[in-house]
Structure formats: structure tokens, C-alpha cells
Design a protein around this motif. Structure first.
Motif, PDB file in Angstrom:
ATOM      1  N   PRO A   3       0.959  -1.199   0.118  1.00  0.00           N
ATOM      2  CA  PRO A   3      -0.002  -0.116  -0.243  1.00  0.00           C
ATOM      3  C   PRO A   3       0.833   1.122  -0.153  1.00  0.00           C
ATOM      4  O   PRO A   3       1.957   1.319   0.248  1.00  0.00           O
ATOM      5  CB  PRO A   3      -0.865   0.013   1.203  1.00  0.00           C
ATOM      6  N   LEU A   4       0.213   2.295  -0.035  1.00  0.00           N
ATOM      7  CA  LEU A   4       0.818   3.716  -0.048  1.00  0.00           C
ATOM      8  C   LEU A   4       1.030   4.301   1.371  1.00  0.00           C
ATOM      9  O   LEU A   4       0.189   3.864   2.074  1.00  0.00           O
ATOM     10  CB  LEU A   4       0.167   4.830  -1.055  1.00  0.00           C
ATOM     11  N   ILE A   5       1.945   5.171   1.503  1.00  0.00           N
ATOM     12  CA  ILE A   5       2.212   5.790   2.754  1.00  0.00           C
ATOM     13  C   ILE A   5       0.839   6.817   2.907  1.00  0.00           C
ATOM     14  O   ILE A   5       0.814   7.849   2.139  1.00  0.00           O
ATOM     15  CB  ILE A   5       3.345   6.351   2.937  1.00  0.00           C
ATOM     16  N   ALA A  26       6.541   3.682   9.948  1.00  0.00           N
ATOM     17  CA  ALA A  26       6.857   2.145   9.638  1.00  0.00           C
ATOM     18  C   ALA A  26       7.582   1.860   8.481  1.00  0.00           C
ATOM     19  O   ALA A  26       8.554   1.089   8.601  1.00  0.00           O
ATOM     20  CB  ALA A  26       5.549   1.302   9.795  1.00  0.00           C
ATOM     21  N   TRP A  27       7.556   2.533   7.439  1.00  0.00           N
ATOM     22  CA  TRP A  27       8.249   2.566   6.161  1.00  0.00           C
ATOM     23  C   TRP A  27       9.662   2.955   6.421  1.00  0.00           C
ATOM     24  O   TRP A  27      10.626   2.251   5.901  1.00  0.00           O
ATOM     25  CB  TRP A  27       7.664   3.091   5.105  1.00  0.00           C
ATOM     26  N   VAL A  28       9.918   4.069   7.150  1.00  0.00           N
ATOM     27  CA  VAL A  28      11.173   4.514   7.516  1.00  0.00           C
ATOM     28  C   VAL A  28      11.994   3.414   8.120  1.00  0.00           C
ATOM     29  O   VAL A  28      13.028   3.108   8.067  1.00  0.00           O
ATOM     30  CB  VAL A  28      11.248   5.928   8.123  1.00  0.00           C
ATOM     31  N   GLY A  45       7.983  -0.592  -2.288  1.00  0.00           N
ATOM     32  CA  GLY A  45       7.516  -0.735  -0.991  1.00  0.00           C
ATOM     33  C   GLY A  45       8.358  -0.708  -0.032  1.00  0.00           C
ATOM     34  O   GLY A  45       9.662  -0.334  -0.235  1.00  0.00           O
ATOM     35  N   PRO A  46       7.944  -0.930   1.219  1.00  0.00           N
ATOM     36  CA  PRO A  46       8.884  -0.793   2.282  1.00  0.00           C
ATOM     37  C   PRO A  46      10.096  -1.672   2.527  1.00  0.00           C
ATOM     38  O   PRO A  46       9.844  -2.608   1.904  1.00  0.00           O
ATOM     39  CB  PRO A  46       7.803  -0.905   3.693  1.00  0.00           C
ATOM     40  N   GLY A 100       7.384  -4.778  -4.680  1.00  0.00           N
ATOM     41  CA  GLY A 100       7.118  -4.999  -3.405  1.00  0.00           C
ATOM     42  C   GLY A 100       7.889  -4.853  -2.063  1.00  0.00           C
ATOM     43  O   GLY A 100       8.905  -4.313  -2.545  1.00  0.00           O
ATOM     44  N   ALA A 101       7.670  -5.295  -0.919  1.00  0.00           N
ATOM     45  CA  ALA A 101       8.393  -4.836   0.111  1.00  0.00           C
ATOM     46  C   ALA A 101       9.923  -5.645   0.181  1.00  0.00           C
ATOM     47  O   ALA A 101       9.976  -7.154  -0.243  1.00  0.00           O
ATOM     48  CB  ALA A 101       7.659  -5.232   1.432  1.00  0.00           C
ATOM     49  N   GLY A 102      10.627  -5.206   0.694  1.00  0.00           N
ATOM     50  CA  GLY A 102      12.147  -5.683   0.914  1.00  0.00           C
ATOM     51  C   GLY A 102      12.934  -6.131  -0.369  1.00  0.00           C
ATOM     52  O   GLY A 102      13.708  -6.929  -0.400  1.00  0.00           O
TER      53      GLY A 102
END
Length: 195
Positions: A5-7, A15-17, A89-90, A109-111
Motif C-alpha cells: 500500500p501507499l503511505i 513504519a516504512w522509514v 514498497g517498504p 513489493g516490500a524488501g
């Protein structure tokens, strides 16, 4: 493969930082660390730009957004990054600074771990969508409306122009599957027998 999802809130921004710091194996951020960790500093500014773009700002927020966009652009030029907001993503990890180009239509995506000289670009108006925990080796090129699953590993200088499933290990021009992360791909060395 689910798109991150977006920030859209201060909590999501934090959380993303934090996820980006953890991906860089940093416990926290202190003043002056931007000189030692320019890629992480870039990610912190990127996340702030995303937060300001996605959340309705007040009068001071609009001023901050304008100043952030100028600083973000200058930092992007200095580090050689073309990474538009709201594409990654984060937990993003930029392993080196230098040329990295990501299309505004691409989604990661994340990671994700991205190395130098990577290009994730358009072909026929479509861009790649990548799952979580994807590693992209130095010099890799990804083009078109392809989809890569979670856990994919892309070798250095590979050219990826078609979709691949989760946990595929890719290499070559054009890229092909050379292994699968769910199976052991390396032979074990023979064990000495006790004698």
C-alpha cells in the motif's frame, strides 16, 4: 504477489522509514548519518516526499512538499537515481549509489534489494511488477508488463522480458531460470568417511 500500500498516515510513514533502516541493518538514525549512508538518506527523503504527496497537507505542508521535491530532485541527480515516489514498497535497500532507473509505472513489493546500473523500464507502455523480497543484481534490465513473484533472484546483467514465478533464480540474456530457492541448487561437497 501483493502490491504494497501507499503511505497514507504518519504511522505508515514511520513504519516504512523503520523498514528501510532495518533493510540497511541500521538500528536508528542520528544527525550526520546522511554522509555515511547516502542511499539511506535518499530513502528517508523519498518516504517523506511520498508521505507529503499522499496525505492532504495544510499550508505549511504544501511549502514543505515544494521544498522537499526540489531537494529530492537534487539528491536524485547527485546520487544517480531515477526512482519516482510511490513505486517501491517498504524495506527497500539500495546497495550502492550510482545509476538506478525505475519507471513511474513499475511497482516493487516490500524488501527489494537493488544494485547499481539497474533499469526497470517500459515496453509498449507497460512496466514490471515485482513481488516481495526480490534481489536485482548489478546491471540487470527488466522491461515490459512482466510479473515476478516473491523471492525472485536476478543475476548480474540479466535481461528479464517475461514473467517468472516465486523463488526463481534468473540469469542470462534473455533471462532464464537457473535454479529455485525452494530446492537445493548446489551440490554438497562429499563428506570424508571416518576411517
Amino acid at each position: 504477489m501483493q502490491q504494497a500500500p501507499l503511505i497514507r498516515s504518519k504511522e505508515a510513514y514511520r513504519a516504512w522509514v523503520k523498514a528501510d533502516l532495518e533493510a540497511a541493518r541500521l538500528a536508528g538514525w542520528r544527525f550526520g548519518m546522511g554522509l555515511r549512508h547516502p542511499t539511506v538518506h535518499f530513502l528517508r527523503v523519498l518516504r517523506r516526499v511520498e508521505y507529503r504527496k499522499n496525505c492532504p497537507p495544510g499550508p505549511l505542508g504544501r511549502l514543505e512538499r515544494a521544498l522537499l521535491l526540489v531537494y529530492f530532485r537534487l539528491l536524485s541527480i547527485y546520487l544517480g537515481f531515477t526512482i519516482p515516489p510511490n513505486t517501491c514498497g517498504p524495506g527497500l535497500r539500495l546497495n550502492h549509489w550510482g545509476t538506478i532507473v525505475i519507471s513511474a509505472e513499475a511497482r516493487l513489493g516490500a524488501g527489494a534489494h537493488i544494485n547499481v546500473c539497474v533499469n526497470i523500464g517500459l515496453k509498449n507502455g507497460k512496466a514490471p511488477h515485482l513481488g516481495d523480497d526480490v534481489y536485482i543484481g548489478p546491471g540487470a534490465k527488466l522491461f515490459g508488463g512482466i510479473r515476478l513473484g516473491d523471492g525472485v533472484r536476478i543475476g548480474a546483467n540479466a535481461v528479464v522480458t517475461c514473467s517468472f514465478p516465486d523463488n526463481a533464480i534468473l540469469a542470462g540474456v534473455p533471462a532464464r531460470v537457473i535454479g529455485d530457492r525452494t530446492r537445493k541448487t548446489r551440490k554438497q561437497p562429499p563428506q570424508d568417511e571416518p576411517g
